[in-house]
Design a protein around this motif. Structure first.
Motif, PDB file in Angstrom:
ATOM      1  N   ASP A  18      67.348  50.004  -6.089  1.00 24.21           N
ATOM      2  CA  ASP A  18      68.575  50.294  -6.830  1.00 24.21           C
ATOM      3  C   ASP A  18      69.761  49.517  -6.262  1.00 24.21           C
ATOM      4  O   ASP A  18      70.607  49.003  -7.004  1.00 24.21           O
ATOM      5  N   PRO A  30      66.666  46.987 -13.891  1.00 21.58           N
ATOM      6  CA  PRO A  30      66.454  47.568 -12.561  1.00 21.58           C
ATOM      7  C   PRO A  30      65.282  46.912 -11.827  1.00 21.58           C
ATOM      8  O   PRO A  30      64.243  46.630 -12.422  1.00 21.58           O
ATOM      9  N   LYS A  73      65.073  52.217 -16.065  1.00 19.12           N
ATOM     10  CA  LYS A  73      64.236  52.276 -14.864  1.00 19.12           C
ATOM     11  C   LYS A  73      62.988  53.124 -15.152  1.00 19.12           C
ATOM     12  O   LYS A  73      63.077  54.218 -15.707  1.00 19.12           O
ATOM     13  N   GLU A  86      62.051  46.529  -9.933  1.00 20.02           N
ATOM     14  CA  GLU A  86      60.837  47.337  -9.894  1.00 20.02           C
ATOM     15  C   GLU A  86      60.337  47.386  -8.459  1.00 20.02           C
ATOM     16  O   GLU A  86      60.083  46.347  -7.831  1.00 20.02           O
TER      17      GLU A  86
END
Length: 644
Positions: free
Chosen positions: A212, A197, A242, A199
């Protein structure tokens, strides 16, 4: 292994006992003794791995040996990931920890071994009976010797057993020979990659949806590069990492990947800086890193650049067609793309309120950029949901859903998401099974690494009774997205339709462990328990069902199975009084389960008039089994265009 072991049916190790013939695992520890022994029926692959480990009694079992035993040479499967998933399921059943094992030790780059003491439990007859079936257990045919007549002399029986043993030795020798050939001539396999994911380093928590969305876009771009050579783990399985500081080697073991792509997002004014780095898991070597500085409206170009750079680093050879496909990316209005990401974020939250919010964002995306096909697909999914749930008039919702996905396909005929949505509409609303099936298959052709498309194709095959194909696709979806509860749930549904209730129960529980809110989750598990003859176990699951009409439906069948007819009648009456407008199919299922065929067919006819989407399961739903020999059932299948 000694001779006594060969005749044993059960083996104890630590706080567990395994039946090596049936795959039943029993906890015999203190906690289990207090609550009554806890039993579980292991799935085939975890069971076979555990059986091998206990038979070796502390000796190393290599991954190559596991691969050779579990999958024949012509099997097409991602072996490393499949072994990892099976090991994860097995460790969960044993409550074992890979880092601090009590039972199964992992030896890096070598294999596994059982470290708990092994004690074989003697069985007086079970193993011998496998070699010597008794006369009274076999069907009589003309001329067969009865159990009262003399059996073959003992030395003849001994010769037969020795002959069988010789055959086994030949087979084992052949497998060993093939194994040695595999070592010297390794077959080409996919390179597996996980996109972690993004950051969010913008300092703005409201940009989480953007991080996302970029994760998903990158996965989608990479997944389309060269599906036969590159496998990309799906979004749902990576999103679990995540905001977690998980070690890369652990991620590699969890997902069975060779590489991970780490990403971060920064923002300055109307500019975006995206940093990507490709890491090889086995030694955590940084193979490549790059910073991208773009204007916000160029986000899609960033994803294309990253995908090509990663492909070069892992030495993939892109065909001219794939290069051209990447170059054909349609420019998207940056504000429309932003709105689409917001819509997707809310739609994935799977509630009526969030779906309404998602619809507003998708609408805005299509207004800002009417040529944005993916936004039209999102809007179609929202309208279909709202029509099914009665949040807007049903006919209006279905009409809008159809118009919007048709527009998406007109804008982009090669959009897998649009074909998947069209498959849903054709089958669930039009009862056009062949057309829907073709749409799902087209989606898989366009994006073979898209787990949503694969799950759709699996469900289509299942409801049409093509169970072997459905299972193959289900397992492929699990391989693509091993931490996605929906993949396991769809597999459980197929197994439920097939009558494989133990497997369905185990996979449904796996789905609920990954996500307690997965649909249909408690609804599916409750029905499985009822069909297993365990209605008492269904009651706690029914309480977890969030949708009130489904909860009332479940109480009606569970109470009836428990012999509590008055309570079943009350639940059925409530479902009819309050929720009949959208639950005709569930009402019919209750009547069929209660063997009231007249009322069942009456409500199935009502469901047909209302185009109830539940009718898609008419051919395979176990709760309708009592109707199968009724002429009206064949007539209904014909009316629904379902093969009889």
């Amino acid at each position: 292994m000694n001779n006594s072991t060969n005749l044993a049916e059960r083996v104890r190790f630590g706080e567990f006992e395994l039946n090596v013939l049936t795959g039943e695992l029993v906890s015999i520890g203190t906690a289990a003794a207090e609550a009554g022994s806890a039993k579980a029926l292991l799935r085939e692959q975890p069971f076979q791995i555990l059986r091998i480990l206990v038979e070796r009694q502390g000796k190393i079992v290599t991954r190559q040996e596991i691969r050779q035993i579990l999958w024949p040479d012509d099997t097409v499967v991602e072996f490393d990931r499949s072994i990892n998933v099976a090991m994860a399921i097995l460790r969960k059943a044993l409550a074992d920890d890979a880092d601090h094992p009590k039972y199964i030790e992992t030896l890096a780059r070598r294999g596994y071994r059982l470290i708990a003491p092994v004690e074989w439990q003697q069985s007086s007859t079970a193993a011998q009976d496998l070699l010597e079936p008794q006369a009274d257990t076999l069907p009589r045919t003309e001329g067969q010797i009865s159990e009262r007549e003399p059996r073959a002399p003992k030395h003849w029986r001994k010769a037969a057993v020795m002959g069988a043993s010789a055959v086994i030795l030949v087979v084992v020798g052949y497998m060993s020979w093939r194994r040695s050939r595999d070592v010297t001539q390794p077959r080409s396999e996919k390179v597996m990659l996980a996109v972690l994911p993004f950051e969010n380093l913008t300092g703005d928590p409201n940009k989480e949806y953007l991080a996302d969305g970029l994760t998903e876009e990158t996965i989608s771009q990479l997944g389309q590069l060269n599906p036969s050579r590159l496998g990309v783990i799906a979004r749902t399985s990576v999103m679990g990492y995540k905001h977690k500081d998980e070690r890369l080697d652990q991620i590699g073991r969890d997902l069975s990947v060779r590489y991970v792509l780490e990403n971060s997002l920064r923002e300055s004014g109307n500019h975006i800086r995206l940093t990507s780095q490709l890491i090889q898991v086995k030694d955590q070597t940084h193979l490549w890193s790059h910073d991208y500085d773009y204007r916000a409206q160029d986000i899609l170009t960033i994803q294309d650049d990253v995908a090509k750079a990663v492909a070069r680093e892992i030495q993939l050879r892109l065909t001219a067609q794939q290069e051209a496909g990447s170059a054909r990316l349609q420019p998207v209005n940056p504000e429309a793309f932003d709105a689409y990401l917001q819509g997707h974020y809310f739609f994935e939250r799977n509630t009526d309120k969030d779906t309404e919010t998602a619809g507003k964002y998708y609408e805005r995306a299509t207004q800002l950029d009417p040529s944005y096909a993916l936004a039209w697909v999102g809007l179609s999914r929202v309208r279909k949901w709202q029509g099914m749930r009665g949040l807007i008039p049903t006919e209006e919702g279905y009409r809008l859903a159809r118009e919007e996905v048709e527009r998406a396909l007109a804008l982009n005929p090669n959009l897998a998401e649009a074909h998947t949505q069209m498959g849903r509409i054709k089958q669930q609303l039009d009862f056009d099974w062949a057309g829907g099936d073709a749409s799902y298959q087209r989606a898989v052709e366009l994006e073979p690494g898209n787990p949503e498309a694969v799950r759709g194709a699996a469900s289509s095959a299942a409801v049409l009774g093509r169970f072997d194909e459905a299972l193959r696709l289900n397992r492929r979806a699990v391989d693509l997205d091993p931490l996605n509860a929906r993949s396991w749930e769809t597999l459980a549904e197929t197994e439920f339709f097939m009558g494989q209730l133990n497997q369905a129960s185990g996979d449904c529980k796996k789905a609920l462990e990954l996500n307690p809110d997965v649909y249909p989750g408690p609804l599916m598990l409750s029905q499985i328990y009822v069909m297993q003859g365990r209605p008492q176990d269904a009651l706690p699951e029914i309480k977890r069902e969030r949708y009130e009409p489904s909860r009332v439906f479940l109480y009606a069948i569970a109470y009836y199975a428990l012999g509590r007819k008055k309570e079943s009648d009350a639940a059925l009456s409530e479902l009819i009084t309050k929720y009949h407008a959208r639950n005709q199919y569930q009402i019919a299922k209750i009547y069929a389960f209660r063997n009231q065929s007249g009322a069942a067919f009456e409500w199935l006819d009502r469901a047909y008039v209302q185009r109830n989407p539940g009718l898609i399961e008419t051919k395979v739903d176990p709760l309708l089994k009592s109707l199968h020999h009724d002429a009206r059932y064949a007539a209904l299948l014909k009316k629904l265009n379902l093969p009889n």
